[in-house]
Design a protein around this motif. Structure first.
Motif, mmCIF file in Angstrom:
data_model
loop_
_atom_site.group_PDB
_atom_site.id
_atom_site.type_symbol
_atom_site.label_atom_id
_atom_site.label_comp_id
_atom_site.label_asym_id
_atom_site.label_seq_id
_atom_site.Cartn_x
_atom_site.Cartn_y
_atom_site.Cartn_z
ATOM 1 N N ARG A 165 0.806 -1.221 0.000
ATOM 2 C CA ARG A 165 0.000 0.000 0.000
ATOM 3 C C ARG A 165 0.837 1.269 0.000
ATOM 4 N NH1 ARG A 165 -3.897 0.006 4.843
ATOM 5 N NH2 ARG A 165 -3.914 -2.259 4.658
ATOM 6 N N ASP A 166 2.076 1.196 0.451
ATOM 7 C CA ASP A 166 2.907 2.396 0.535
ATOM 8 C C ASP A 166 3.775 2.608 -0.708
ATOM 9 O OD1 ASP A 166 1.964 3.031 3.096
ATOM 10 O OD2 ASP A 166 3.406 1.659 4.027
ATOM 11 N N ASP A 167 3.593 1.766 -1.708
ATOM 12 C CA ASP A 167 4.365 1.894 -2.947
ATOM 13 C C ASP A 167 3.460 2.484 -4.030
ATOM 14 O OD1 ASP A 167 5.813 1.627 -5.275
ATOM 15 O OD2 ASP A 167 6.563 -0.378 -4.809
ATOM 16 N N PRO A 168 3.634 3.751 -4.388
ATOM 17 C CA PRO A 168 2.740 4.377 -5.373
ATOM 18 C C PRO A 168 2.905 3.839 -6.782
ATOM 19 C CG PRO A 168 4.547 5.855 -4.848
ATOM 20 C CD PRO A 168 4.667 4.694 -3.915
ATOM 21 N N GLU A 169 3.954 3.036 -7.006
ATOM 22 C CA GLU A 169 4.215 2.532 -8.356
ATOM 23 C C GLU A 169 3.621 1.147 -8.610
ATOM 24 O OE1 GLU A 169 5.546 4.201 -10.965
ATOM 25 O OE2 GLU A 169 5.272 5.866 -9.570
ATOM 26 N N VAL A 170 3.031 0.512 -7.598
ATOM 27 C CA VAL A 170 2.443 -0.805 -7.856
ATOM 28 C C VAL A 170 1.130 -0.660 -8.614
ATOM 29 C CG1 VAL A 170 3.496 -1.901 -5.840
ATOM 30 C CG2 VAL A 170 1.183 -0.954 -5.666
ATOM 31 N N HIS A 171 0.838 -1.663 -9.393
ATOM 32 C CA HIS A 171 -0.475 -1.795 -10.040
ATOM 33 C C HIS A 171 -1.370 -2.433 -8.987
ATOM 34 C CE1 HIS A 171 -3.623 -3.044 -12.739
ATOM 35 N NE2 HIS A 171 -2.988 -2.591 -13.812
ATOM 36 N N ASP A 172 -2.254 -1.663 -8.382
ATOM 37 C CA ASP A 172 -2.933 -2.141 -7.168
ATOM 38 C C ASP A 172 -3.827 -3.348 -7.417
ATOM 39 O OD1 ASP A 172 -4.827 -0.175 -8.444
ATOM 40 O OD2 ASP A 172 -6.086 -0.734 -6.735
ATOM 41 N N ASP A 173 -4.461 -3.445 -8.590
ATOM 42 C CA ASP A 173 -5.289 -4.613 -8.899
ATOM 43 C C ASP A 173 -4.448 -5.889 -8.876
ATOM 44 O OD1 ASP A 173 -6.685 -2.362 -9.606
ATOM 45 O OD2 ASP A 173 -7.235 -3.038 -11.608
ATOM 46 N N ILE A 174 -3.302 -5.832 -9.563
ATOM 47 C CA ILE A 174 -2.432 -7.005 -9.650
ATOM 48 C C ILE A 174 -1.813 -7.318 -8.292
ATOM 49 C CG2 ILE A 174 -0.357 -7.948 -10.731
ATOM 50 C CD1 ILE A 174 -0.987 -6.243 -13.192
ATOM 51 N N ASP A 175 -1.410 -6.281 -7.581
ATOM 52 C CA ASP A 175 -0.776 -6.507 -6.282
ATOM 53 C C ASP A 175 -1.732 -7.191 -5.317
ATOM 54 O OD1 ASP A 175 1.527 -6.102 -4.474
ATOM 55 O OD2 ASP A 175 0.125 -4.815 -3.391
ATOM 56 N N LEU A 176 -2.981 -6.723 -5.263
ATOM 57 C CA LEU A 176 -3.962 -7.362 -4.389
ATOM 58 C C LEU A 176 -4.214 -8.800 -4.831
ATOM 59 C CD1 LEU A 176 -6.048 -7.355 -2.116
ATOM 60 C CD2 LEU A 176 -7.651 -6.228 -3.677
ATOM 61 N N SER A 177 -4.366 -9.017 -6.124
ATOM 62 C CA SER A 177 -4.591 -10.365 -6.641
ATOM 63 C C SER A 177 -3.453 -11.297 -6.280
ATOM 64 C CB SER A 177 -4.746 -10.325 -8.167
ATOM 65 O OG SER A 177 -5.824 -9.517 -8.566
ATOM 66 N N MET A 178 -2.231 -10.772 -6.291
ATOM 67 C CA MET A 178 -1.049 -11.584 -6.046
ATOM 68 C C MET A 178 -0.946 -12.056 -4.597
ATOM 69 S SD MET A 178 2.653 -10.621 -7.566
ATOM 70 C CE MET A 178 1.958 -10.463 -9.207
ATOM 71 N N GLN A 179 -1.610 -11.344 -3.695
ATOM 72 C CA GLN A 179 -1.548 -11.732 -2.285
ATOM 73 C C GLN A 179 -2.491 -12.889 -1.967
ATOM 74 O OE1 GLN A 179 1.041 -10.253 -1.305
ATOM 75 N NE2 GLN A 179 0.864 -8.777 -2.989
ATOM 76 N N PHE A 180 -3.441 -13.167 -2.846
ATOM 77 C CA PHE A 180 -4.339 -14.292 -2.633
ATOM 78 C C PHE A 180 -3.569 -15.603 -2.782
ATOM 79 C CE2 PHE A 180 -8.469 -12.057 -4.265
ATOM 80 C CZ PHE A 180 -8.302 -11.070 -3.303
ATOM 81 N N ASP A 181 -3.884 -16.562 -1.962
ATOM 82 C CA ASP A 181 -3.334 -17.899 -2.124
ATOM 83 C C ASP A 181 -3.686 -18.398 -3.528
ATOM 84 O OD1 ASP A 181 -3.193 -20.847 -2.108
ATOM 85 O OD2 ASP A 181 -2.901 -20.643 0.051
#
Length: 253
Positions: free
Chosen positions: A168-184
Motif C-alpha cells: 500500500r505504501d508503494d505508489p508505483e504498484v499496479h494495485d489490482d495485480i498486487d492485491l490479486s497476487m496476495q491471494f493464495d
C-alpha cells in the motif's frame, strides 16, 4: 443477507464520480455503505461523495493502492465492492456479484470493463488490446483470474487475510495485480461477463498512459519476488487440488 460496502478511490474525478454514484443509487440491490477515499483531490470530489451519503476518508499521500487499502480498512460490510470513480455498473451489478459469492469457495469475483466515451475504433480494439490480454496473461501468471479494480467484489474475510501483505505504501504498484497476487493461488476467484461495467477509455488516451500501466505491472511482479513466480503459484494450485481429490476419495470409501 450480507452487508455490502462499496469502496471508491478518487482523485480529481468529480464528474465521473457523480455518474458512478448515480449508477449505485439505481442498483436493484443497493449497497449498505459507500466509502469514498479522497486521494488529495483539488476539485469537489469529496463534496460530491458527501452529497450522495458516502463516508469520505482522506488520504493526502498520492497512490491508488494506498487509497484503496484505506477504503477496504474502513469498509464494515461482509462483502467489499471495489469500483473506480469512472465505473458505471448496470442496475443488477451488485445483485449479480452477490449471486456469484453464494458459493462459499469463491473468495472474490470480478468482471471486465467496456469503454463508455470512445469512438468505434477504440470500441473494437478495447477487448483485443486491453481486456483480453489483461485477463489471459494475468491468469497465466497468477494461476487464476486477476481482479479488475474497476469491477470487483471480495469477502471482507479475504481482505483481512491479505491486508498486511499488500504494498500500500508503494505508489508505483499496479494495485489490482498486487492485491490479486496476495491471494493464495489455490483460492477461487471468478471472472464473469455478468459483472461488466462501463469505464472511461483513458487507458487508450495516450501512449504514455499505456506505458505507465505496463511499467507498473512489471514493477508489481518485481516487488512481490517469489510470490510472483508463476511456476510456484501453479505448483501450489496443483498440490491443493490433488490433496482435495485424495480427501474426497478417502471420504467416499
Amino acid at each position: 443477507m450480507p452487508v455490502v460496502s462499496v469502496v471508491i478511490p478518487v482523485r480529481n474525478d468529480a464528474e465521473h464520480l457523480r455518474r458512478c454514484l448515480a449508477a449505485l443509487a439505481a442498483q436493484s440491490r443497493p449497497a449498505d455503505e459507500l466509502v469514498v477515499v479522497d486521494n488529495g483531490s483539488s476539485d469537489d470530489s469529496a463534496a460530491v461523495a458527501r452529497a450522495a451519503g458516502a463516508v469520505v476518508r482522506s488520504e493526502p499521500v498520492p497512490g491508488i493502492a494506498r487509497a484503496a487499502s484505506l477504503g477496504y480498512d474502513t469498509a464494515s460490510g461482509d462483502v467489499i465492492v471495489r469500483l473506480d470513480a469512472d465505473s458505471v455498473p448496470p442496475p443488477g451489478w451488485i445483485a449479480a456479484a452477490l449471486g456469484l459469492l453464494e458459493d462459499e469457495d469463491v473468495v472474490a469475483v470480478t468482471g471486465p470493463g467496456r469503454p463508455s466515451d470512445a469512438g468505434p475504433v477504440v470500441h473494437a480494439l478495447w477487448p483485443v488490446l486491453y481486456m483480453q490480454p489483461y485477463f489471459v496473461l494475468m491468469h497465466g501468471a497468477l494461476s487464476r483470474p486477476p481482479l479488475f479494480g474497476s469491477a470487483a467484489a471480495l469477502r471482507r474475510s479475504t481482505w483481512l487475510a491479505v491486508r498486511d501483505r499488500v504494498h500500500r505504501d508503494d505508489p508505483e504498484v499496479h494495485d489490482d495485480i498486487d492485491l490479486s497476487m496476495q491471494f493464495d493461488p489455490a483460492w477461487r476467484v471468478l471472472a464473469d461477463r455478468s459483472l461488466t461495467v462501463r469505464v472511461s477509455a483513458r487507458p487508450f488516451s495516450s501512449l504514455p498512459s499505456a506505458v505507465l500501466r505496463t511499467r507498473r505491472a512489471f514493477h508489481t511482479f518485481r516487488v512481490n519476488g517469489r510470490r510472483a513466480t508463476p511456476t510456484r503459484r501453479w505448483a501450489r494450485r496443483a498440490r491443493v487440488a490433488l490433496q482435495a481429490r485424495d480427501q474426497a476419495w478417502w471420504r467416499g470409501r
